[in-house]
Design an enzyme around this catalytic site. Structure first.
Site, PDB file in Angstrom:
ATOM      1  N   ASP A 104      -3.575  -0.671  -8.664  1.00 30.36           N
ATOM      2  CA  ASP A 104      -4.384   0.532  -8.841  1.00 30.36           C
ATOM      3  C   ASP A 104      -3.965   1.565  -7.803  1.00 30.36           C
ATOM      4  O   ASP A 104      -3.299   1.245  -6.817  1.00 30.36           O
ATOM      5  CB  ASP A 104      -5.867   0.220  -8.643  1.00 30.36           C
ATOM      6  CG  ASP A 104      -6.467  -0.477  -9.858  1.00 30.36           C
ATOM      7  OD1 ASP A 104      -5.850  -0.397 -10.925  1.00 30.36           O
ATOM      8  OD2 ASP A 104      -7.530  -1.098  -9.719  1.00 30.36           O
ATOM      9  N   THR A 107      -6.419   4.362  -6.677  1.00 28.05           N
ATOM     10  CA  THR A 107      -7.573   4.752  -5.865  1.00 28.05           C
ATOM     11  C   THR A 107      -8.085   3.580  -5.038  1.00 28.05           C
ATOM     12  O   THR A 107      -8.420   2.533  -5.578  1.00 28.05           O
ATOM     13  CB  THR A 107      -8.702   5.280  -6.763  1.00 28.05           C
ATOM     14  OG1 THR A 107      -8.203   6.363  -7.545  1.00 28.05           O
ATOM     15  CG2 THR A 107      -9.872   5.749  -5.926  1.00 28.05           C
ATOM     16  N   ASP A 135     -10.598  -3.400 -10.103  1.00 30.78           N
ATOM     17  CA  ASP A 135     -11.924  -3.289  -9.508  1.00 30.78           C
ATOM     18  C   ASP A 135     -13.044  -3.189 -10.532  1.00 30.78           C
ATOM     19  O   ASP A 135     -14.205  -3.401 -10.201  1.00 30.78           O
ATOM     20  CB  ASP A 135     -11.995  -2.087  -8.558  1.00 30.78           C
ATOM     21  CG  ASP A 135     -11.610  -0.779  -9.248  1.00 30.78           C
ATOM     22  OD1 ASP A 135     -11.418  -0.790 -10.480  1.00 30.78           O
ATOM     23  OD2 ASP A 135     -11.502   0.244  -8.555  1.00 30.78           O
TER      24      ASP A 135
END
Length: 1150
Positions: free
Chosen positions: A451, A453, A772
């Site tokens: 990912d 972020t 996440d």
């Protein structure tokens, strides 16, 4: 159960029994019961002495009172096995049983004293010496029994300490799992064990509920209750429909608040787990008593049956989609590269050792029979039988000795120690390992799909640019420059259209930054309001969360969030925020410089070209803010028709949010690339933003011909005309793909599965994935190693993962790679050392037995060499710390052999040196040292200096070779970093001290006698010669040794596929009935490994009698069982209900 009087005495108007009965109802029945008995859900709050807005008082006295009346949010695990139970289990090892029988027979025969001269009649031998020592014949059998006792106690203690460590880890995970509750009007994040009945709990997308409760306020809340009901349908929760929320269920969408009504063993999951035997002895007794009271009642019996059915459903309930997913996961069965190679190697060595020991026993027996009955012309008489049996027992023990020496019983222990040590140390590097094999698998990773972020970036966001009133501000504008109307829309829209749990708090330190609580993107928008001198909290106080009329919560499909407010005049106003290009397409107006709506053509690319693209090229995340008015007097809109509702919006502003790159990430990515690992970015952000960040962090480099795709383009390229995904099309994309932007979780799953299934590369790709969100769970499960974010990750993502990054940092993944490769190297080091010891000892024992009718290395000495030294060696070589040099090599791959050509050169080279030394000492030692020969000594003769020197030199050579084994890649300096490993130094020193004691004071039990200083110095000189010989071997180039065979290859691809396809259906069928989806992949791999381990253990069952083999083998298999269950408990340890199901899972696994 707590009685009514107890609850009333404490001031509560509801009892545990009432609450349990209430939570067993659903939907219409629950609403009817609530209305009839309590008026509404707020009536429940009144009876539980809690406020829907303020929560409970929250002081220690109040919390303790509630725990005393309603119980704690904890299901006690089963009582651990006692030390004596573990001792009894250790005694069940087949190898130990055989050794015990042999020792008892030897001990019994030692007390048989034939008449004087009887031995001479039976066998020609040195009668005087033999009869003189017959009084000491009991020592060997006694020594073996004592050694067995030591092995059993050591094994039991090891199991006990591991169980203790497992429970400690379980407790730690339990403490780290926290939930947001309201107490005394303040929001606190508390451990789930501290939640009590009456708490007001905030729930959000991705949570797994820690207890039962009733909904007080919800925003588009949908739950997955399949863990309890087996139904995969998403259940919508509303105050007017179904407000009942059950522990262990997943929040799939939306947010809200609930009041806790049942915790621990009184929750629905707790009740089921108690029926399954998880809740400890106390709860079992309570259940038994209640069952007795209920006997004879058909209604109650049916209820119990229903609960049993629910328990089964909780374990086995699956949807068709899930079954398809599981079938697609079949190729992942062989998950651990190292375990597969070790299993094959152990089987091969076991076969060789069994053959060698069998041949030895046959040769000794035939030789004795021929010499006694053919050459010496003796006849077998009844009086001679005990004498002959003594010899046969001796030959049997020699055969067992060779088998024990041949099989590297310390190898599984080395794996266990290396993994356990690595897992413990990885916690310090912010890697919480939930599945043990993930630690080793990560060392072989060839690709990481990360990912952006929070992983590559700092996840501390701030608005730095804004497009407001048709002006692109490169810095935050002054509030005076913004029209009041626009400012009002911004204030209301951001305040109510961000989760109320997101907020900005004052800095903890005077000069520090404000604390961001909740979603970081929403915190950036709230911070933007503060920069504009606006107070978002005042708006929230005026419009509390329960007054929000309708909320379309953010999810990966919408990529936006909308909130509807109902005004006093009957009109409605909706505020929307989301990905700029997506929300902008739904806008037909934009606020102009006067703050008034101006027609806007969403097909006009001026804003995209002049505003959004420049922002994204600066690496900013762009968010569009919009609103829509629904005038009064018109029919109420159909809110369920979201596509029509969220359309024809008016754009308020577009903001550019900066999420700074973590400064350490570029270096970490460079290390990955040097280590042969391809890093790919998979993000939901704009492609320009993603490309800019990829360039900054080094995933992309200027001038390289790599692909950056958006999710839509990616899907177009990998699908055929009918929309089906084709592997051959995917194989054309993934090797050059580096950035996948605007991707959905499905895109991530497709990419990961495609890379793993690809056959275009020589080695199968080992893929690690970070995630996440709840929808990342399929990709996390599909990956060889799934990393969940410990801070930003949802509970569902954590449950699906193998490792949790407690700091959400990419550099922690690099550390996991280092530890994984270190595990691989540690096993290789131990193999190099162990195989050298084994080959030398087998050849010496076999040759000596066949030539001299006895082994130069006695059975009890072998117990020391193999059982004690190998255990210490596994501990010493498996606890080396990783170094940066591990990242300078390419991944090993599935087919790379465990024993490389360099290792084989070292093994055979040291075998040659040690055999030359040992044979020289065995056959000419008495002349070199001018001592009596130990060859051809009669049965039970006293220890000789001759064979004591042989034994002492052999041990000292192994000690020095252990130092050589620290390097397995041809490094010359074997002492580099040796003092950084205190365990290694302590073991070398400790082993040397024990060896001195064995030689000097061990006496008859160890077949040793005291040596002179000169003899000690010669032994030490020959031992140190191993180090010098190792330097000579290092100078020999591998290119000249191409004839050497490598060992420990992975299984052929065809074999893996055949086994997986053949075993998969049955294993899935049974495993799913026992466990939930998050544990199945682990079970597939470990069931197979354990089955193969039993094959290895079958060899000892026939001849595996030496004391050492049993201990190591048995202790390792028990540790394997323990670790498997520990991993399963870790897998569920993050969540209360799953945590407490560990004990039953542990039993099932056993």
């Amino acid at each position: 159960m707590v009685g009514v009087s107890n609850a009333e005495a404490e001031g509560f108007e509801m009892t545990v029994e009432e609450l349990r009965a209430l939570m067993e109802l659903q939907s219409v029945d629950a609403l009817k019961k609530i209305k009839e008995s309590y008026g509404d859900v707020f009536g429940i709050c009144t009876r539980l002495k809690t406020s829907p807005q303020e929560g409970i008082r929250g002081d220690l006295l109040d919390v303790a009172r509630r725990q005393a009346v309603f119980g704690k949010n904890f299901i006690p695990p089963k009582k651990p096995k006692s030390f004596l139970q573990l001792v009894w289990e250790a005694l069940q090892d087949v190898t130990l049983i055989i050794l015990e029988i042999a020792a008892i027979v030897s001990l019994g025969l030692s007390f048989y004293k034939p008449p004087r001269g009887q031995t001479t009649v039976c066998v020609d031998s040195n009668t005087a010496a033999e009869e003189g020592e017959s009084e000491m014949g009991w020592i060997e059998g006694t020594a073996i029994l004592l050694s067995v006792a030591c092995v059993v106690l050591a094994t039991a203690f090891n199991d006990w300490s591991k169980e203790k460590q497992f429970r400690g880890l379980q407790h730690r995970i339990e403490k780290e799992q926290k939930f947001a509750v309201i107490r005394d009007g303040q929001i606190f994040n508390i451990p789930i064990n501290d939640i009590v009945v009456g708490d007001i709990v905030h729930i959000k997308y991705g949570d797994i509920l820690p207890a039962d409760g009733v909904l007080l306020q919800g925003n588009d809340l949908r739950m997955d209750e399949s863990s309890l009901t087996g139904e995969s349908d998403h259940v919508k929760k509303t105050l007017s429909g179904d407000p009942m929320l059950l522990s262990g269920t997943h929040v799939l969408e939306g947010s809200g608040r609930m009041v806790i009504t049942a915790v621990g063993v009184n929750s629905q999951t707790g009740i089921i787990l108690t029926l399954l035997g998880v809740g400890g002895e106390l709860e079992k007794e309570k259940v038994k008593k209640k069952k007795k009271k209920q006997d004879g009642s058909p209604e109650n019996n049916n209820k119990l049956k229903a609960q049993d059915y629910a328990a089964t459903e909780m374990r086995s309930g699956t949807s068709e989609e899930e079954k398809v997913n599981r079938q697609s996961n079949l190729p992942k069965k062989e998950k651990s590269v190292l375990q597969g190679k070790l299993t094959r190697l152990a089987v091969q060595i076991g076969k060789a050792g069994l053959a060698m020991s069998t041949v030895t026993v046959i040769v000794l027996t035939v030789s004795f029979l021929m010499e006694t009955f053919l050459m010496q012309k003796h006849s077998w008489t009844a009086s001679c039988t005990p004498v002959y049996v003594k010899y046969f027992v001796k030959f049997f023990i020699i055969g067992v000795t060779i088998l024990v020496v041949a099989v590297p019983e310390g190898l599984p222990l080395a794996v266990t120690i290396s993994l356990a040590y690595s897992v413990k140390e990885m916690m310090k590097d912010n890697n919480l390992v939930r599945h043990l094999d993930a630690c080793e698998t990560m060392g072989n990773a060839t690709a990481i799909c990360s990912d952006k972020t929070g992983t590559l970036t700092m996840n501390r966001m701030a608005v730095v640019q804004a497009f407001i009133s048709e002006i692109h501000h490169k810095i935050i504008p002054a509030p005076e420059s913004i029209p009041q109307t626009t400012l009002s829309y911004l204030l209301t829209g951001i305040s109510v259209n961000c989760a109320y749990t997101s907020k900005i708090l004052l800095p903890e330190k005077e000069s520090g930054l404000p604390c961001q609580i909740g979603n970081k993107t929403e915190c950036a928008l709230l911070g933007f309001l503060l920069d504009l001198k606006q107070d978002y909290q005042a708006v929230r106080n005026k419009i509390p969360e329960e007054n929000l009329y309708k909320v379309y919560t953010f999810n990966s499909d919408r990529k936006s969030m909308s909130t509807v407010l109902k005004n006093a005049d009957g009109s409605y106003q909706m505020f929307t925020k989301g990905a700029s290009e997506i929300v902008l397409k739904k806008c037909n107006k934009v606020l102009n410089a006067d703050g008034k709506p101006k027609p806007f053509n969403s097909k006009d690319n001026d804003i995209i070209k002049n505003v959004i693209e420049p922002m994204t090229l600066d690496g900013l995340r762009t968010i569009c803010l919009a609103f829509k008015d629904f005038p009064a007097g018109q029919p109420e809109p159909k809110w369920d028709n979201e596509n029509d509702i969220v359309m024809d919006l008016t754009c308020i502003a577009i903001v550019g949010i900066e999420d700074p790159l973590r400064p350490e990430v570029p270096d970490a990515i460079r290390k990955c690339q040097n280590a042969g690992i391809t890093v790919r970015m998979v993000t939901g952000d704009n492609i320009n933003t993603a490309r800019t960040i990829a360039l900054k962090c080094g995933i992309l480099h200027p001038g390289e011909n790599f692909l950056c795709l958006e999710g839509k383009e990616f899907n177009r390229l990998i699908r055929n005309e009918t929309g089906e995904i084709k592997q051959e099309l995917l194989d054309k994309i993934w090797p050059t793909l580096r950035v996948l932007a605007r991707s959905s979780p499905t895109d991530k799953y497709t990419l990961v599965k495609g890379i793993i299934a690809s056959t275009i590369s020589e080695q199968r790709q080992i893929v690690a994935v970070t995630g996440d969100g709840t929808n990342d769970a399929p990709a996390l499960k599909e990956a060889d190693v799934g990393f969940a974010m410990g801070i930003a990750g949802t509970d569902v993502a954590k449950e699906a993962s193998d490792i949790i990054l407690t700091d959400d940092n990419f550099t922690s993944i690099v550390k996991a790679v280092m530890w994984g490769r270190n595990v691989y190297d540690s096993i290789s080091k131990f193999l190099q050392f162990q195989l050298t010891v084994n080959v030398v000892a087998v050849i010496v024992a076999f040759t000596g037995a066949c030539i001299t009718q006895d082994s130069p290395l006695k059975a009890v000495q072998m117990l020391w060499v193999n059982l004690i030294m190998d255990t210490f060696a596994s501990l010493a070589l498996a606890t080396e710390k990783p170094t940066e040099s591990l990242l300078l090599r390419k991944p090993y791959g599935k087919n790379t052999p465990l024993v490389s050509r360099t290792m084989m050169k070292n093994i055979l080279g040291h075998v040659f040196y040690q055999l030359m030394v040992i044979f020289t000492l065995v056959f000419t030692g008495e002349k070199l040292f001018d001592i009596d020969s130990g060859r051809n000594a009669p049965l039970h003769s006293p220890p000789s200096k001759h064979y004591t020197i042989v034994f002492n030199t052999f041990v000292l050579m192994q000690l020095c070779n252990e130092i050589n084994a620290r390097k397995v890649h041809g490094e010359r300096n074997v002492f580099k970093g040796i003092f950084s490993n205190s365990i290694f130094c302590a073991i070398i020193g400790g082993t040397l001290i024990v060896q001195i004691l064995i030689v000097e004071v061990g006496g008859k039990p160890f077949s040793c006698t005291e040596l002179t200083v000169e003899q000690w110095l010669w032994s030490l000189f020959l031992g140190i010669g191993t180090l010098l010989w190792g330097q000579l071997l290092t100078t020999i180039p591998n290119s000249s040794l191409k004839f050497l065979t490598e060992l420990g290859h992975g299984p052929p691809k065809e074999e893996i596929l055949e086994e997986e396809l053949a075993d998969g259906a049955e294993e899935i069928d049974h495993a799913e009935r026992e466990l939930q989806r998050g544990q199945i992949l682990w079970f597939r791999g470990m069931n197979r490994i354990q089955a193969q381990s039993r094959v290895v253990n079958a060899f000892p069952s026939s001849f595996y009698e030496e004391l050492e083999k049993p201990q190591t083998q048995s202790s390792v298999l028990k540790e394997g069982n323990y670790l498997n269950s520990a991993v399963l408990s870790d897998a569920k340890g993050s969540f209360q209900t799953k945590l407490n199901s560990v004990s039953s899972v542990h039993d099932i696994w056993k």
